[in-house]
Enzyme design. Structure first.
Site, short mmCIF file in Angstrom:
data_model
loop_
_atom_site.label_atom_id
_atom_site.label_comp_id
_atom_site.label_asym_id
_atom_site.label_seq_id
_atom_site.Cartn_x
_atom_site.Cartn_y
_atom_site.Cartn_z
N ARG B 280 0.91 -1.21 0.08
CA ARG B 280 0.02 0.08 0.05
C ARG B 280 1.00 1.20 0.01
O ARG B 280 1.74 1.34 0.81
CB ARG B 280 -0.85 0.03 1.27
N GLU B 282 1.11 4.03 1.12
CA GLU B 282 0.60 5.07 2.31
C GLU B 282 1.39 6.30 2.00
O GLU B 282 2.71 5.86 1.81
CB GLU B 282 0.90 4.30 3.53
N ARG B 288 -0.41 2.39 12.92
CA ARG B 288 -0.98 0.94 12.61
C ARG B 288 -0.96 0.59 10.91
O ARG B 288 -1.46 -0.14 10.68
CB ARG B 288 -2.29 0.95 13.04
N HIS B 289 -0.22 1.75 10.33
CA HIS B 289 -0.19 1.46 8.76
C HIS B 289 1.06 1.32 8.37
O HIS B 289 2.21 1.97 8.67
CB HIS B 289 -0.73 2.70 7.90
N GLU B 413 -9.65 -2.33 14.63
CA GLU B 413 -9.93 -3.13 13.40
C GLU B 413 -8.89 -4.11 13.03
O GLU B 413 -7.70 -3.69 12.78
CB GLU B 413 -10.57 -2.41 12.42
N SER B 416 -11.09 -7.42 7.85
CA SER B 416 -12.30 -6.85 6.93
C SER B 416 -12.75 -7.94 6.22
O SER B 416 -11.97 -8.62 5.70
CB SER B 416 -11.97 -5.70 6.01
N ARG B 464 -0.68 -6.29 12.56
CA ARG B 464 -1.76 -5.36 13.43
C ARG B 464 -2.09 -6.42 14.52
O ARG B 464 -2.32 -6.01 15.59
CB ARG B 464 -2.70 -4.56 12.42
#
Lengths: 490, 490
Positions: B280, B282, B288-289, B413, B416, B464
């Protein structure tokens, strides 16, 4: 007291039992094949029984009991019968035995108290405190104590020790014993000023979910790791690399987990493996190359010889083949109905080539080996240094050769492996000789200054293993979504 | 005769047992929380007991016994008590029982012989031949036989059948039984002209080394797959993507194995999982990423409801937590000494939010749930369709909501998941509504025309999970070589 299996294990013996003495391959002369390194290695092994050679300290009758070990001694010079003990096994049971044992570990802490030296030796999460006090009766001189005091933190050391019950509880180590050092050698010296102290930092975090898988490698004390695929520099010099932009910096995709799995070993992980994608920007279409494949990568500390890595491969693949034959019978029969193949012939032989092999030569060699030895699975070793990656360890007896090997299945290479260079100076020199700009991988090279044990490992392409196992003729047939120079979708 | 566990399993019941009735979260009103979908679902379930609704064929007293099932019926409308039988279990033992059983599979072959129709139903490598002959006593009309003859190859069908001993040996299927069809419904119709016939092609190759690992998922009949990380188009619309050049074509790095794991299900793999890197691009630093993390991705056929996926998650994570507590005690204690954390409270509750949650709302919700229900691990479901990816299945009773869920650990979270759209028309429409150019993912969308069963799955970031399990406050602490917008080395 439990100890590690002796390095010259049955599997290595078996592996080394047969030397090819007749082939017609252009790159393998009869004479060259006959000239086995085994003889030289056995002689060296006898020599090795006297432990490591003495450091040049004057006027000390016990000079042979300590010192810095020259790099040559760590280049897979010999497989000896020495038995190694784990730090975790230095316990009351070991103390009860009373005889001396041999241990390799990181010198986590060194301190002196008057004429005595204390060295905390660590392996993984286990640590033990080793004591040196000058004692002529035990062969410990003042110079030897001074040598111990001179060690740098995180240097890799071999110690011959006697384990005793402690007079007082030991608070600073995991092992509740008192350990008297009889001999101490430094295998690889770390720099004096480490970037940070172990005590100040969290220990290596690896992966904590061990969902009971990769059972064979777990059973051999390997930890699974996941290394980054996005890198600041190319992971290996040779193969073609995919480049991309990463938040304004130039980056590339990992051509192997090589550098990071080695850094995991330096970080104290001892034995690691990874199963993950490997990226190669191949531009030509062949039956056995993909631009993205699933690699199995393994790296491990070695005590004496890269044959320790070969032993793991031997056991691992025999275990995989056995499992497949037993548990995946139905799947294999399904393939066999469509693409008929013969079951694998049993494994176990060894050769020694003098040049690298092309695909045709490989296949020819495979046929000859199968004819002569009746096996589809064999290991070739001692490749010329020039045909191997810069981080390959040169042979101790001839730096034109390397402590490397390839594994063949049905006549095609499925695994490449080697002992790696664990000395930063030698590594930088080899990078330069191979035309690699050391500044592009300084973090990697510098990490070997922080306490690096001798180690080796291997990498395998799993699609290729499956292809050859099932005697299919194209690697695309065993990939669900193959990636080749012309195929990027779906 | 062994059957699959009934869809309305104990775990799903337990999961659904508690509905939050009081919180102060701004995004969750009391009224909204009280309005449970369960009531509607139970009513629908009662309806469902009469089997699928009739197709509009005139003048047929047995019209309710066959037909095309409307999409709404496959949108997780209800969890019924129906019991499903595996094709592999349609054997002599099943014949001995003599009563009718319910089976879902791909219609591998359809042929007619006079007034009879034959449909070969396949699951994985198992297949069985189903026979339809007009017979008023058995509830089979001429129109029903005609309906069976009209099926296209690889369509997904539900059949209610009676298993009998065959009069003659069956040569074309794996199951040696004669199967009389009592009811037949088409769940998803494949296009009439498939790109190739199954008989002409090799079956899906997945991975053949199953080294006894990922034991939990193996034990639930999941196969491990490895999907490509180099893609021709972005794998998901939303998240930022890394772009690169691939032999002259533009390519990108997979932001998830989403599209390929779904294609594996369409390909007949039934239940798959992958552990591998996820990329990703980001640009902002958060606790948390990461720009590269290790994902656990799971995808599976579902029979009736996405709760079947939630059940797998529930069992999987309870099994992981249990394993960690038992087998990794020492490692967890090591972390706990440095960063003290409380053990996890037991799992098992359910809520229904009406809006997406930001990090702060998530944490607040976590605290409230822990206070009220004493758990650190819970699942929220029925998110608004607008906040979920385009391939999420809308709710059958309100297309503003989706058959989706998130799983929370210590208030953040970690997973998903959702039922996915398995109908190409609906998928293309949703892509368009979400502003995605369907032409960039035509291979993906078209694959749903080739016989696609209802399915769902989930994705988790393992770093995570470890971070929250150990109550650490930064994901970098659980990654050996973290990659964030500013960190690409070593």
């Amino acid at each position: 007291m439990s100890t590690e299996p002796p390095p010259a294990s049955a599997a290595a013996e078996e592996l080394a039992a047969v030397i090819a003495s007749s082939t017609e391959l252009p790159t393998l002369s009869k004479k060259q094949l006959r000239k086995s390194a085994r003889k030289a290695e056995r002689a060296a092994a006898a020599e090795q029984q006297k432990m490591h050679p003495p450091a040049p300290v004057a006027e000390d009758p016990f000079v042979a009991n300590y010192g810095d070990v020259p790099v040559e001694e760590t280049q897979s010079k010999a497989v000896t019968a020495r038995s190694w003990t784990e730090v975790a096994d230095l316990d009351a049971a070991a103390a009860a035995v009373g005889r001396s044992v041999l241990v390799r570990g990181f010198a986590q802490d060194i301190c002196s108290l008057g004429s005595m030296a204390f060295v905390v030796v660590r392996q993984g999460r286990s640590s033990a405190q080793c004591v040196l006090a000058a004692n002529a009766g035990a062969g410990v001189s003042k110079q030897m104590v001074a040598f111990a005091k001179s060690l740098t933190k995180e240097s890799v050391v071999d110690v011959e020790v006697v384990v005793a019950f402690p007079k007082e509880p030991v608070v600073s180590t995991t092992q509740q014993v008192e350990i008297q050092v009889r001999k101490i050698y430094c295998i690889n010296r770390a720099i004096a000023t480490l970037p940070f102290n172990l005590e100040d930092a969290a220990r290596s975090e690896a992966e904590y979910e061990k969902p009971k898988f990769r059972e064979f490698l777990w059973s051999k004390d390997f930890d699974e790791i996941h290394t980054p695929k996005l890198l600041g520099g190319a992971s290996e010099g040779g193969a073609a690399v995919f480049k991309l932009m990463y938040n304004g910096q130039s980056a590339c995709l990992a051509q192997s987990p090589q550098l990071h799995k080695q850094m995991a070993i330096i970080g104290g992980c001892r034995r690691v493996f990874e199963v993950g994608p490997v990226f190669r920007a191949e531009t030509s279409r062949t039956h056995r190359h993909l631009c993205e494949f699933t690699g199995l990568d393994v790296e491990m500390e070695i005590k004496e010889h890269y044959f320790e890595v070969c032993d793991v491969i031997d056991d691992l693949f025999v275990s995989i083949f056995k499992h497949l034959a037993e548990k995946c019978k139905e799947e294999l029969e399904t393939i066999n109905r469509q693409y008929s193949f013969e079951p694998l012939k049993e494994a176990g032989t060894e050769m020694e080539p003098m040049g690298d092999l092309n695909t045709e030569a490989e296949k020819k060699l495979g046929r000859l080996v199968k004819e002569k030895y009746g096996t589809d699975f064999f290991i070739l070793h001692r490749y010329p240094l020039a045909v191997r990656p810069f981080y390959s360890m040169p042979c101790y007896d001839n730096p034109a050769y390397s402590n490397s090997f390839d594994v063949f299945l049905r006549g095609e290479e499925i695994i490449s492996g080697a002992q790696r260079i664990h000395v930063p100076g030698m590594l930088a020199k080899r990078a330069k000789e191979c035309g690699i700009d050391a500044s592009t991988m300084s973090a990697y090279i510098e990490s070997f200054s922080l306490g690096a044990p001798p180690h080796g490992g291997f990498g395998a392409g799993l699609e290729r293993v499956v292809m050859l196992l099932c005697a299919l003729d194209n690697v695309r047939m065993v990939s669900m979504f193959p990636r080749d120079p012309h195929r990027l979708s779906p």
